[in-house]
Design a protein around this motif. Structure first.
Motif, PDB file in Angstrom:
ATOM      1  N   SER A  82      68.766  51.031  55.971  1.00  0.00           N
ATOM      2  CA  SER A  82      68.624  49.588  56.184  1.00  0.00           C
ATOM      3  C   SER A  82      67.598  49.001  55.230  1.00  0.00           C
ATOM      4  O   SER A  82      67.798  47.917  54.671  1.00  0.00           O
ATOM      5  N   ALA A  83      66.486  49.719  55.039  1.00  0.00           N
ATOM      6  CA  ALA A  83      65.441  49.232  54.142  1.00  0.00           C
ATOM      7  C   ALA A  83      66.014  49.014  52.741  1.00  0.00           C
ATOM      8  O   ALA A  83      65.700  48.027  52.063  1.00  0.00           O
ATOM      9  N   ASP A  84      66.881  49.912  52.341  1.00  0.00           N
ATOM     10  CA  ASP A  84      67.491  49.816  51.020  1.00  0.00           C
ATOM     11  C   ASP A  84      68.372  48.572  50.920  1.00  0.00           C
ATOM     12  O   ASP A  84      68.287  47.807  49.954  1.00  0.00           O
ATOM     13  N   ILE A  85      69.198  48.358  51.926  1.00  0.00           N
ATOM     14  CA  ILE A  85      70.085  47.184  51.947  1.00  0.00           C
ATOM     15  C   ILE A  85      69.250  45.900  51.935  1.00  0.00           C
ATOM     16  O   ILE A  85      69.507  44.964  51.168  1.00  0.00           O
ATOM     17  N   ILE A  86      68.236  45.849  52.792  1.00  0.00           N
ATOM     18  CA  ILE A  86      67.417  44.639  52.936  1.00  0.00           C
ATOM     19  C   ILE A  86      66.656  44.352  51.633  1.00  0.00           C
ATOM     20  O   ILE A  86      66.631  43.218  51.154  1.00  0.00           O
ATOM     21  N   THR A  87      66.050  45.398  51.060  1.00  0.00           N
ATOM     22  CA  THR A  87      65.284  45.199  49.826  1.00  0.00           C
ATOM     23  C   THR A  87      66.194  44.673  48.723  1.00  0.00           C
ATOM     24  O   THR A  87      65.836  43.732  48.002  1.00  0.00           O
ATOM     25  N   ARG A  88      67.379  45.250  48.619  1.00  0.00           N
ATOM     26  CA  ARG A  88      68.295  44.792  47.574  1.00  0.00           C
ATOM     27  C   ARG A  88      68.713  43.346  47.804  1.00  0.00           C
ATOM     28  O   ARG A  88      68.766  42.553  46.875  1.00  0.00           O
ATOM     29  N   TYR A  89      68.994  43.004  49.055  1.00  0.00           N
ATOM     30  CA  TYR A  89      69.421  41.636  49.359  1.00  0.00           C
ATOM     31  C   TYR A  89      68.294  40.632  49.066  1.00  0.00           C
ATOM     32  O   TYR A  89      68.500  39.618  48.400  1.00  0.00           O
ATOM     33  N   LEU A  90      67.094  40.944  49.558  1.00  0.00           N
ATOM     34  CA  LEU A  90      65.983  39.995  49.403  1.00  0.00           C
ATOM     35  C   LEU A  90      65.588  39.810  47.940  1.00  0.00           C
ATOM     36  O   LEU A  90      65.324  38.687  47.505  1.00  0.00           O
ATOM     37  N   THR A  91      65.551  40.894  47.182  1.00  0.00           N
ATOM     38  CA  THR A  91      65.126  40.762  45.786  1.00  0.00           C
ATOM     39  C   THR A  91      66.209  40.087  44.938  1.00  0.00           C
ATOM     40  O   THR A  91      65.908  39.276  44.073  1.00  0.00           O
ATOM     41  N   ALA A  92      67.478  40.373  45.238  1.00  0.00           N
ATOM     42  CA  ALA A  92      68.559  39.744  44.457  1.00  0.00           C
ATOM     43  C   ALA A  92      68.603  38.241  44.691  1.00  0.00           C
ATOM     44  O   ALA A  92      69.056  37.475  43.833  1.00  0.00           O
TER      45      ALA A  92
END
Ligand code: HEC
Ligand code: HEC
Length: 164
Positions: free
Chosen positions: A83-93
């Motif tokens: 989840s952390a990976d998905i969230i980090t990618r979404y927020l930074t993109a």
């Protein structure tokens, strides 16, 4: 048997198109920050407070926040690695310095290059926009915290932060 199907399809197409046009029109005139559209992020980051729009902080801020979720403003907001990976990618993109959005640009304008504040409420521009609010208003039991955006911005969950 095609007859009842066709009108249904075109009706839903028309709805989809006009919803898109409407969103575009309002977004142009208001202080619009697209709300979180990723389900994992909405679920994990919207349970204790508003799931803050990604465009309100630079990507470096989101990376920093995501790197220390176990010490999140006095709370443990840890999520599993996937989840952390998905969230980090979404927020930074979709961060304020990657989206090219007009109003997030304005909100981040006075931020020193490379700065990565952990709070939207620490942004120089945010402070300026809220400078006229008196201590008594912040202390109001309905507000309690500067981070409680929705107490004053009725449309916060939909991405609108003008003052109605
Ligand atoms: C267990 C509860 C909890 C969860 C889950 C949580 N937070 Fe928070 N968050 C807090 C608390 C508490 C604060 C401090 C609020 C305050 O100052 O009133 C905060 C503040 C913040 C702020 C700063 C707000 C400001 O002042 O501008 C950001 C940004 C933030 N959280 C992002 C996230 C993100 C991203 C996630 C998902 C990965 C998340 N939070 C999940 C509890 C949580
Ligand atoms: C105590 C009420 C209150 C809280 C809580 C609050 N705001 Fe505001 N905010 C205001 C008011 C009032 C204005 C209008 C200031 C003006 O136009 O002079 C404003 C203005 C803004 C603006 C600028 C919009 C414009 O019209 O220029 C943004 C963006 C904004 N707020 C975001 C936020 C975010 C994000 C949060 C939560 C992290 C938040 N606000 C929390 C009251 C609040």
């Amino acid at each position: 048997m095609n007859i009842p199907v066709r009108p249904l399809v075109s009706a839903s197409l028309i709805l989809a198109v006009s919803a898109f046009v409407l969103t575009g029109a309002v977004a142009d005139g208001g202080h619009y920050f697209p709300p979180v559209a990723d389900k994992t992020t909405a679920d994990e980051c919207g349970s204790c407070h508003l799931a803050f729009p990604p465009s309100m902080l630079p990507a470096a801020s989101w990376r920093k926040l995501m790197g220390q979720l176990d010490q999140h403003f006095g709370d443990d907001a840890s999520v599993d690695a996937a989840s952390a990976d998905i969230i980090t990618r979404y927020l930074t993109a979709n961060a304020g310095d990657s989206s090219g959005l007009r109003f997030s640009g304005k909100l981040l304008r006075d931020l020193a290059p490379g700065a990565a504040p952990l709070r939207i409420t620490d942004l120089p521009r945010w402070k300026r926009e809220h400078r006229k609010i008196r201590a008594a208003e912040w202390a109001d039991p309905k507000v309690k915290s500067k981070a409680n955006c929705a107490a004053c911005h009725e449309g916060a969950a939909r991405g609108y932060f003008d003052d109605d």
